[in-house]
Design an enzyme around this catalytic site. Structure first.
Site, PDB file in Angstrom:
ATOM      1  N   ARG A 102     -28.550 -31.356  27.701  1.00 29.10           N
ATOM      2  CA  ARG A 102     -27.796 -32.595  27.450  1.00 29.10           C
ATOM      3  C   ARG A 102     -26.697 -32.365  26.402  1.00 29.10           C
ATOM      4  O   ARG A 102     -25.590 -32.891  26.520  1.00 29.10           O
ATOM      5  CB  ARG A 102     -28.755 -33.720  27.021  1.00 29.10           C
ATOM      6  CG  ARG A 102     -28.162 -35.123  27.100  1.00 29.10           C
ATOM      7  CD  ARG A 102     -27.494 -35.555  25.810  1.00 29.10           C
ATOM      8  NE  ARG A 102     -28.383 -35.340  24.701  1.00 29.10           N
ATOM      9  CZ  ARG A 102     -28.011 -34.776  23.561  1.00 29.10           C
ATOM     10  NH1 ARG A 102     -26.775 -34.402  23.341  1.00 29.10           N
ATOM     11  NH2 ARG A 102     -28.889 -34.578  22.591  1.00 29.10           N
TER      12      ARG A 102
ATOM     13  N   HIS B   3     -19.112 -30.296   4.335  1.00 39.85           N
ATOM     14  CA  HIS B   3     -18.797 -31.679   4.738  1.00 39.85           C
ATOM     15  C   HIS B   3     -19.441 -31.982   6.082  1.00 39.85           C
ATOM     16  O   HIS B   3     -18.850 -31.728   7.135  1.00 39.85           O
ATOM     17  CB  HIS B   3     -17.275 -31.879   4.802  1.00 39.85           C
ATOM     18  CG  HIS B   3     -16.603 -31.499   3.524  1.00 39.85           C
ATOM     19  ND1 HIS B   3     -16.606 -32.316   2.410  1.00 39.85           N
ATOM     20  CD2 HIS B   3     -15.985 -30.355   3.160  1.00 39.85           C
ATOM     21  CE1 HIS B   3     -15.989 -31.697   1.419  1.00 39.85           C
ATOM     22  NE2 HIS B   3     -15.600 -30.505   1.836  1.00 39.85           N
TER      23      HIS B   3
ATOM     24  N   ILE C 288     -21.278 -25.598  15.212  1.00 46.38           N
ATOM     25  CA  ILE C 288     -20.513 -26.112  16.347  1.00 46.38           C
ATOM     26  C   ILE C 288     -21.175 -25.703  17.671  1.00 46.38           C
ATOM     27  O   ILE C 288     -21.284 -24.510  17.994  1.00 46.38           O
ATOM     28  CB  ILE C 288     -19.055 -25.593  16.288  1.00 46.38           C
ATOM     29  CG1 ILE C 288     -18.433 -25.939  14.919  1.00 46.38           C
ATOM     30  CG2 ILE C 288     -18.237 -26.174  17.446  1.00 46.38           C
ATOM     31  CD1 ILE C 288     -18.509 -27.404  14.522  1.00 46.38           C
TER      32      ILE C 288
ATOM     33  N   GLU D  62     -24.675 -35.621  15.201  1.00 48.39           N
ATOM     34  CA  GLU D  62     -24.042 -36.879  15.654  1.00 48.39           C
ATOM     35  C   GLU D  62     -24.342 -38.036  14.709  1.00 48.39           C
ATOM     36  O   GLU D  62     -24.528 -39.169  15.148  1.00 48.39           O
ATOM     37  CB  GLU D  62     -24.512 -37.231  17.061  1.00 48.39           C
ATOM     38  CG  GLU D  62     -23.939 -36.357  18.126  1.00 48.39           C
ATOM     39  CD  GLU D  62     -22.459 -36.593  18.349  1.00 48.39           C
ATOM     40  OE1 GLU D  62     -21.914 -37.523  17.748  1.00 48.39           O
ATOM     41  OE2 GLU D  62     -21.866 -35.815  19.101  1.00 48.39           O
TER      42      GLU D  62
ATOM     43  N   HIS E 294     -30.167 -39.690  10.990  1.00 49.29           N
ATOM     44  CA  HIS E 294     -30.933 -40.945  11.029  1.00 49.29           C
ATOM     45  C   HIS E 294     -30.513 -41.842   9.853  1.00 49.29           C
ATOM     46  O   HIS E 294     -30.299 -43.049  10.021  1.00 49.29           O
ATOM     47  CB  HIS E 294     -32.421 -40.590  10.944  1.00 49.29           C
ATOM     48  CG  HIS E 294     -33.344 -41.747  11.110  1.00 49.29           C
ATOM     49  ND1 HIS E 294     -33.733 -42.234  12.343  1.00 49.29           N
ATOM     50  CD2 HIS E 294     -33.974 -42.529  10.194  1.00 49.29           C
ATOM     51  CE1 HIS E 294     -34.557 -43.260  12.179  1.00 49.29           C
ATOM     52  NE2 HIS E 294     -34.714 -43.460  10.891  1.00 49.29           N
ATOM     53  N   ASP E 295     -30.357 -41.224   8.685  1.00 50.97           N
ATOM     54  CA  ASP E 295     -29.987 -42.000   7.489  1.00 50.97           C
ATOM     55  C   ASP E 295     -28.600 -42.616   7.628  1.00 50.97           C
ATOM     56  O   ASP E 295     -28.380 -43.778   7.260  1.00 50.97           O
ATOM     57  CB  ASP E 295     -29.983 -41.094   6.238  1.00 50.97           C
ATOM     58  CG  ASP E 295     -31.348 -40.507   5.949  1.00 50.97           C
ATOM     59  OD1 ASP E 295     -32.355 -41.194   6.204  1.00 50.97           O
ATOM     60  OD2 ASP E 295     -31.410 -39.357   5.463  1.00 50.97           O
TER      61      ASP E 295
END
Ligand code: TGC
Ligand code: FAD
Length: 388
Positions: free
Chosen positions: A94, A140, A167, A367, A370-371
């Protein structure tokens, strides 16, 4: 292997169109026949099954919701169903499709010039070319606005300097969508493999998402023509908008991983006997299975409604964040519970829950962690951003 029938306790499939059900059946067959027989071998060797990429393309699974030359243009609910079925196979499968479709084709279709669209979209949709998306840097991650990679004007073109880390598809990609700080803020570029000064390095030692390529992109004073810039991408909102697309697919994908864990645990609990009875006959085991099914069903309903909203053009960031946050955490819980029901057998690669469990640790982080999704929804409901 028994044919996978899907987990659909609430008959949500009844709400799908014939076309949506048809695409789902096609992807299900592809995963069963082409992907599952090879996933263990690729997970063990740390490789992605490159030979399956043309089939992903010919089935219309790359950028299914993207509109542009050579793109399937199938809509968001279909895109979600595709992600659910692919991630039932493996999060790495996915991931490949998410990056290619949502993070490479979508920005080219949305921010690219007509020439960029004509040149790249048909090739990427068919799987003849592979792309990657470089936003995160070593220092970052959750805060990409702090990026240090620079784009400096150089005559009619640009000089790109810096690096990107973690990446997906870095070492496979023919083209990288790269985000850099320029004179007008964050800008996007298409950087082709082989451009002098541009290189990719693999990341070794992963214990999660092994069947997916992850690497570093290095830009050492890379000279780019003016035509390499994505002309419509202006400011940090451009890369963040791409993330919405991919986060949406992950929300659905996580349900697929969870469903596979549930089905594997249910089959095992029915077949395995202890104390002269099937594991499935014990109340504690039933409680675990019912808990998994309940959470999967709630997550499926969330996805279907989100897909319908996106098909109507309603694309609100916090809605996607809530679904990504909930469904990935839910899938992690299911994977852990399924692993537990399998006992010692659950720690081997003979069964999928251990692999899903390891993969989903990455899915929880990438992506937007959770935080970060907690804070995006928190900012929406309180009106008070608390990222910094
Ligand atoms: P902030 O000031 O909030 O926003 C800057 C501008 O962007 C707009 N915006 C968005 N637009 C579209 N979609 C979104 N999701 C957006 N989020 C924000 C915002 O309205 C603003 O616009 P404007 O016009 O006013 O300038 O930015 P911030 O620096 O405070 O950051 C906010 C935060 C923390 C939510 C954001 O930085 C964030 O989402 N961080 C998480 C980073 C992340 O998700 N990285 C993912 C990298 S890619 C990846 O992981 C691929 S894995 C692929 C795979 O293998 O499947
Ligand atoms: P950090 O940002 O350092 O966070 C570390 C911890 O601190 C987390 O728990 C986080 O939730 C917490 N934290 C951070 N800020 C806050 C805050 N304000 N409040 C509370 N808690 C906070 N990136 C790409 O650009 N392209 C890709 O293709 C890509 N693929 C990836 C593939 C894999 C397998 C992985 C693991 C990552 C990938 N990423 C990619 C990078 C991914 O997006 C980042 O890892 C992610 O955004 C988190 O950044 P970080 O790892 O630097 O963690």
């Amino acid at each position: 292997m028994a044919e996978y029938r899907g987990v659909d306790f609430y008959r949500l499939g009844d709400a799908l169109s014939d076309e949506e059900r048809g695409v789902r059946a096609t992807v299900r067959r592809f995963v069963d026949r082409s992907f599952l027989p090879v996933v263990r071998e690729h997970f063990a060797s740390g490789t992605f099954p490159l030979d399956l990429i043309p089939e992903l393309g010919s089935l219309g699974l790359l950028g299914p919701a993207v509109e542009g030359p050579g793109c399937p243009g199938l809509g968001y609910t279909v895109y979600g169903l595709i992600c659910e079925e692919l991630e039932r196979g493996d999060s790495g499968l996915r991931s490949f499709a998410s990056v290619q479709g949502s993070l490479v084709m979508w920005p080219i279709a949305t921010f690219g010039s007509d020439e960029q669209k004509r040149r790249w979209l048909p090739e990427l949709a068919a799987g003849r070319r592979i792309g990657c998306f470089g936003l995160t840097e070593a220092d970052h991650g959750s805060d990409p606005g702090g990026m240090e990679t620079t784009a400096t004007p150089d005559g009619d073109g640009w000089i790109l300097h810096g690096s990107k880390l973690w990446i997906t598809n870095a070492n496979l990609a023919d083209v990288a969508v790269v985000w850099a700080r320029g004179p007008e803020g964050v800008m996007g570029f298409l950087v082709e493999r082989g451009t002098p000064g541009f290189s990719a390095n693999p990341i070794h030692g992963k214990w999660s998402l092994q069947a997916s390529d992850t690497g570093e992109l290095v830009f050492d004073e890379v000279k780019l023509p003016g035509s390499a810039r994505l002309p419509g991408a202006r400011g940090l909102r451009a890369p963040l908008a791409c993330l919405n697309e991919a986060r949406y697919g992950i929300a659905w994908g996580a349900v697929g991983a969870a469903a596979d864990c549930y089905q594997t645990a249910l089959d095992y609990a029915l077949a395995r006997k202890q104390f002269d009875r099937p594991l499935a006959s014990f109340q504690l085991v039933q409680q675990k299975l019912v808990g998994m099914l309940t959470e999967i069903t709630k997550a499926q309903a969330l996805c279907l409604q989100l897909g319908r909203l996106k098909d109507r053009g309603i694309n609100e960031v916090p809605l996607v964040s809530l679904a990504k946050r909930n469904n990935v955490a839910m899938a992690l819980d299911c994977a852990r519970t399924a692993r537990d029901i399998l006992g010692a057998a659950g720690i081997t690669d003979e069964f999928s829950p251990g692999r899903h469990l390891a993969n989903l640790e990455s899915v929880k982080t990438y992506e937007g962690t959770h935080d970060i999704h907690t804070l995006i929804v928190g900012a929406e409901i309180t009106g008070i951003p608390s990222f910094r």
